[in-house]
Scaffold this motif. Structure first.
Motif, PDB file in Angstrom:
ATOM      1  N   GLY A   1      68.992  -7.954 -17.504  1.00 61.19           N
ATOM      2  CA  GLY A   1      70.319  -7.757 -16.922  1.00 61.19           C
ATOM      3  C   GLY A   1      71.327  -7.305 -17.971  1.00 61.19           C
ATOM      4  O   GLY A   1      71.919  -6.221 -17.864  1.00 61.19           O
ATOM      5  N   PHE A   2      71.515  -8.128 -18.998  1.00 59.91           N
ATOM      6  CA  PHE A   2      72.513  -7.847 -20.032  1.00 59.91           C
ATOM      7  C   PHE A   2      71.972  -8.265 -21.389  1.00 59.91           C
ATOM      8  O   PHE A   2      71.400  -9.355 -21.517  1.00 59.91           O
ATOM      9  N   ARG A   3      72.179  -7.429 -22.414  1.00 63.88           N
ATOM     10  CA  ARG A   3      71.886  -7.829 -23.797  1.00 63.88           C
ATOM     11  C   ARG A   3      73.169  -8.416 -24.360  1.00 63.88           C
ATOM     12  O   ARG A   3      74.238  -7.794 -24.241  1.00 63.88           O
ATOM     13  N   ILE A   4      73.084  -9.597 -24.949  1.00 64.20           N
ATOM     14  CA  ILE A   4      74.293 -10.255 -25.459  1.00 64.20           C
ATOM     15  C   ILE A   4      74.085 -10.667 -26.912  1.00 64.20           C
ATOM     16  O   ILE A   4      72.958 -10.687 -27.412  1.00 64.20           O
ATOM     17  N   ALA A   5      75.189 -11.002 -27.575  1.00 64.88           N
ATOM     18  CA  ALA A   5      75.135 -11.416 -28.980  1.00 64.88           C
ATOM     19  C   ALA A   5      74.646 -12.860 -29.083  1.00 64.88           C
ATOM     20  O   ALA A   5      74.457 -13.540 -28.075  1.00 64.88           O
ATOM     21  N   ASP A   6      74.471 -13.305 -30.306  1.00 63.30           N
ATOM     22  CA  ASP A   6      73.964 -14.656 -30.552  1.00 63.30           C
ATOM     23  C   ASP A   6      75.084 -15.686 -30.367  1.00 63.30           C
ATOM     24  O   ASP A   6      75.681 -16.146 -31.331  1.00 63.30           O
ATOM     25  N   GLU A   7      75.387 -15.986 -29.102  1.00 61.90           N
ATOM     26  CA  GLU A   7      76.394 -17.000 -28.780  1.00 61.90           C
ATOM     27  C   GLU A   7      75.796 -17.898 -27.716  1.00 61.90           C
ATOM     28  O   GLU A   7      75.003 -17.440 -26.897  1.00 61.90           O
ATOM     29  N   PHE A   8      76.192 -19.164 -27.706  1.00 66.77           N
ATOM     30  CA  PHE A   8      75.669 -20.070 -26.690  1.00 66.77           C
ATOM     31  C   PHE A   8      76.461 -19.877 -25.406  1.00 66.77           C
ATOM     32  O   PHE A   8      77.677 -20.071 -25.382  1.00 66.77           O
ATOM     33  N   VAL A   9      75.764 -19.488 -24.342  1.00 63.72           N
ATOM     34  CA  VAL A   9      76.445 -19.179 -23.082  1.00 63.72           C
ATOM     35  C   VAL A   9      76.053 -20.166 -21.986  1.00 63.72           C
ATOM     36  O   VAL A   9      74.973 -20.766 -22.013  1.00 63.72           O
ATOM     37  N   ILE A  10      76.950 -20.289 -21.027  1.00 65.26           N
ATOM     38  CA  ILE A  10      76.742 -21.216 -19.914  1.00 65.26           C
ATOM     39  C   ILE A  10      77.217 -20.558 -18.616  1.00 65.26           C
ATOM     40  O   ILE A  10      77.902 -19.545 -18.649  1.00 65.26           O
ATOM     41  N   GLY A  11      76.865 -21.173 -17.497  1.00 65.47           N
ATOM     42  CA  GLY A  11      77.303 -20.689 -16.188  1.00 65.47           C
ATOM     43  C   GLY A  11      76.247 -19.827 -15.521  1.00 65.47           C
ATOM     44  O   GLY A  11      75.268 -19.422 -16.136  1.00 65.47           O
ATOM     45  N   TYR A  12      76.416 -19.573 -14.212  1.00 67.08           N
ATOM     46  CA  TYR A  12      75.485 -18.787 -13.408  1.00 67.08           C
ATOM     47  C   TYR A  12      74.062 -19.332 -13.604  1.00 67.08           C
ATOM     48  O   TYR A  12      73.118 -18.601 -13.794  1.00 67.08           O
ATOM     49  N   GLY A  13      73.944 -20.650 -13.607  1.00 66.67           N
ATOM     50  CA  GLY A  13      72.639 -21.312 -13.748  1.00 66.67           C
ATOM     51  C   GLY A  13      72.374 -21.875 -15.124  1.00 66.67           C
ATOM     52  O   GLY A  13      71.605 -22.823 -15.274  1.00 66.67           O
ATOM     53  N   LEU A  14      73.016 -21.309 -16.147  1.00 70.56           N
ATOM     54  CA  LEU A  14      72.748 -21.783 -17.524  1.00 70.56           C
ATOM     55  C   LEU A  14      73.583 -23.030 -17.819  1.00 70.56           C
ATOM     56  O   LEU A  14      74.755 -23.103 -17.439  1.00 70.56           O
ATOM     57  N   ASP A  15      72.967 -23.951 -18.525  1.00 66.14           N
ATOM     58  CA  ASP A  15      73.634 -25.238 -18.753  1.00 66.14           C
ATOM     59  C   ASP A  15      73.805 -25.553 -20.234  1.00 66.14           C
ATOM     60  O   ASP A  15      73.210 -24.911 -21.110  1.00 66.14           O
ATOM     61  N   HIS A  16      74.611 -26.575 -20.478  1.00 68.77           N
ATOM     62  CA  HIS A  16      74.584 -27.275 -21.754  1.00 68.77           C
ATOM     63  C   HIS A  16      74.492 -28.741 -21.391  1.00 68.77           C
ATOM     64  O   HIS A  16      75.413 -29.279 -20.748  1.00 68.77           O
ATOM     65  N   ASN A  17      73.385 -29.371 -21.741  1.00 64.51           N
ATOM     66  CA  ASN A  17      73.122 -30.752 -21.336  1.00 64.51           C
ATOM     67  C   ASN A  17      73.385 -30.967 -19.838  1.00 64.51           C
ATOM     68  O   ASN A  17      74.062 -31.909 -19.432  1.00 64.51           O
ATOM     69  N   GLU A  18      72.853 -30.063 -19.037  1.00 65.88           N
ATOM     70  CA  GLU A  18      72.871 -30.129 -17.559  1.00 65.88           C
ATOM     71  C   GLU A  18      74.240 -29.866 -16.932  1.00 65.88           C
ATOM     72  O   GLU A  18      74.397 -30.010 -15.720  1.00 65.88           O
ATOM     73  N   LYS A  19      75.223 -29.455 -17.720  1.00 63.44           N
ATOM     74  CA  LYS A  19      76.549 -29.186 -17.179  1.00 63.44           C
ATOM     75  C   LYS A  19      76.778 -27.672 -17.123  1.00 63.44           C
ATOM     76  O   LYS A  19      76.152 -26.935 -17.879  1.00 63.44           O
ATOM     77  N   TYR A  20      77.682 -27.242 -16.278  1.00 66.22           N
ATOM     78  CA  TYR A  20      78.210 -25.870 -16.178  1.00 66.22           C
ATOM     79  C   TYR A  20      77.324 -24.893 -15.406  1.00 66.22           C
ATOM     80  O   TYR A  20      77.654 -23.709 -15.329  1.00 66.22           O
ATOM     81  N   ARG A  21      76.212 -25.356 -14.817  1.00 62.06           N
ATOM     82  CA  ARG A  21      75.339 -24.416 -14.086  1.00 62.06           C
ATOM     83  C   ARG A  21      76.071 -23.783 -12.906  1.00 62.06           C
ATOM     84  O   ARG A  21      75.720 -22.707 -12.447  1.00 62.06           O
ATOM     85  N   ASN A  22      77.058 -24.496 -12.377  1.00 61.12           N
ATOM     86  CA  ASN A  22      77.755 -24.061 -11.161  1.00 61.12           C
ATOM     87  C   ASN A  22      78.838 -23.013 -11.402  1.00 61.12           C
ATOM     88  O   ASN A  22      79.385 -22.473 -10.452  1.00 61.12           O
ATOM     89  N   LEU A  23      79.169 -22.705 -12.638  1.00 65.46           N
ATOM     90  CA  LEU A  23      80.234 -21.724 -12.874  1.00 65.46           C
ATOM     91  C   LEU A  23      79.780 -20.348 -12.372  1.00 65.46           C
ATOM     92  O   LEU A  23      78.640 -19.951 -12.612  1.00 65.46           O
ATOM     93  N   PRO A  24      80.656 -19.614 -11.683  1.00 65.50           N
ATOM     94  CA  PRO A  24      80.225 -18.351 -11.073  1.00 65.50           C
ATOM     95  C   PRO A  24      80.202 -17.159 -12.029  1.00 65.50           C
ATOM     96  O   PRO A  24      80.022 -16.025 -11.601  1.00 65.50           O
ATOM     97  N   TYR A  25      80.418 -17.409 -13.314  1.00 65.82           N
ATOM     98  CA  TYR A  25      80.415 -16.349 -14.330  1.00 65.82           C
ATOM     99  C   TYR A  25      79.579 -16.828 -15.513  1.00 65.82           C
ATOM    100  O   TYR A  25      79.229 -18.018 -15.603  1.00 65.82           O
ATOM    101  N   VAL A  26      79.255 -15.922 -16.439  1.00 65.71           N
ATOM    102  CA  VAL A  26      78.611 -16.318 -17.697  1.00 65.71           C
ATOM    103  C   VAL A  26      79.716 -16.378 -18.747  1.00 65.71           C
ATOM    104  O   VAL A  26      80.452 -15.409 -18.938  1.00 65.71           O
ATOM    105  N   GLY A  27      79.837 -17.524 -19.392  1.00 64.00           N
ATOM    106  CA  GLY A  27      80.895 -17.693 -20.386  1.00 64.00           C
ATOM    107  C   GLY A  27      80.356 -18.251 -21.682  1.00 64.00           C
ATOM    108  O   GLY A  27      79.258 -18.823 -21.725  1.00 64.00           O
ATOM    109  N   VAL A  28      81.141 -18.064 -22.744  1.00 66.90           N
ATOM    110  CA  VAL A  28      80.783 -18.632 -24.051  1.00 66.90           C
ATOM    111  C   VAL A  28      81.391 -20.028 -24.124  1.00 66.90           C
ATOM    112  O   VAL A  28      82.587 -20.202 -23.837  1.00 66.90           O
ATOM    113  N   LEU A  29      80.560 -20.990 -24.511  1.00 68.90           N
ATOM    114  CA  LEU A  29      81.023 -22.376 -24.610  1.00 68.90           C
ATOM    115  C   LEU A  29      81.843 -22.557 -25.890  1.00 68.90           C
ATOM    116  O   LEU A  29      81.459 -22.061 -26.956  1.00 68.90           O
TER     117      LEU A  29
END
Ligand code: IMP
Ligand code: MG
Length: 182
Positions: free
Chosen positions: A150-178
């Motif tokens: 889908g997208f090539r991104i830089a080396d940053e920890f991202v969350i949202g749109y299913g991606l989590d940090h310790n099971e949080k943030y999966r529900n965010l409707p965008y991909v964001g940098v934590l």
């Protein structure tokens, strides 16, 4: 009509990919897969839990007959990969003779995918490809690649749109940098 931007979670440093961009790219991936698999019946293998939002959207953009199955592996705790991959939940159906497409949220070191590719290849599928929403090519520790990205991104920890940090943030409707320290 332009849709209003969703509220940004206070733990998010910046929105990297907004809902409209996600929707458009996922639609394109669905079209590509539908074209490549015309006349076949692929099985989309969602890797739990990070791929569920992506898979749900992608599935509705695939126009050939297809099946869905799920696998769960664990290799992460917090921001760092443990490097050791374990199968937590295996496929319900046999993989032999099938056209499999692994649907992953993100390719980082590539260790999880290598493990999955080795494990699935050994079961004799007719074909085996990878569709990853996000790819961090700079982080790769092996030669694993995906046919669909889908997208090539830089080396940053991202969350949202299913991606989590310790099971949080999966529900965010965008991909964001934590934000760091979260
Ligand atoms: P890899 O084995 O290092 O490629 O890691 C793959 C898995 O780690 C992905 O399926 C994700 O679940 C998780 N992961 C890697 N990078 C991130 C990130 O930036 N945010 C959230 N999860 C990540
Ligand atoms: Mg994952």
């Amino acid at each position: 009509m332009t849709e209003p931007a969703p509220p940004v979670h206070p733990d998010v440093e910046k929105v990297l990919i907004d809902p409209a961009a996600l929707r458009q790219r996922v639609r394109e991936l669905g079209r590509e897969i539908s074209r490549d698999y015309a006349g076949r019946h692929p099985t989309l293998l969602g890797i739990l839990k990070g791929s569920v939002v992506f898979l749900g959207d992608l599935l509705r953009c695939v126009t050939v007959d297809c099946s869905v199955d799920f696998l769960s592996v664990s290799s992460y705790s917090g921001r760092k990969s443990s490097g050791e991959v374990r199968m937590l939940l295996d496929l319900r159906e046999s993989a032999a003779g099938k056209d499999l497409i692994i649907v992953e949220d993100i390719m980082d070191s590539g260790l999880t995918l290598q493990y999955l590719l080795d494990s699935l290849k050994a079961r004799g599928p007719r074909s085996l490809e990878v569709c990853a929403l996000l790819d961090k090519p700079q982080c790769r520790k092996n030669g694993v690649t995906a046919k669909y990205v889908g997208f090539r991104i830089a080396d940053e920890f991202v969350i949202g749109y299913g991606l989590d940090h310790n099971e949080k943030y999966r529900n965010l409707p965008y991909v964001g940098v934590l934000k760091s320290g979260k």
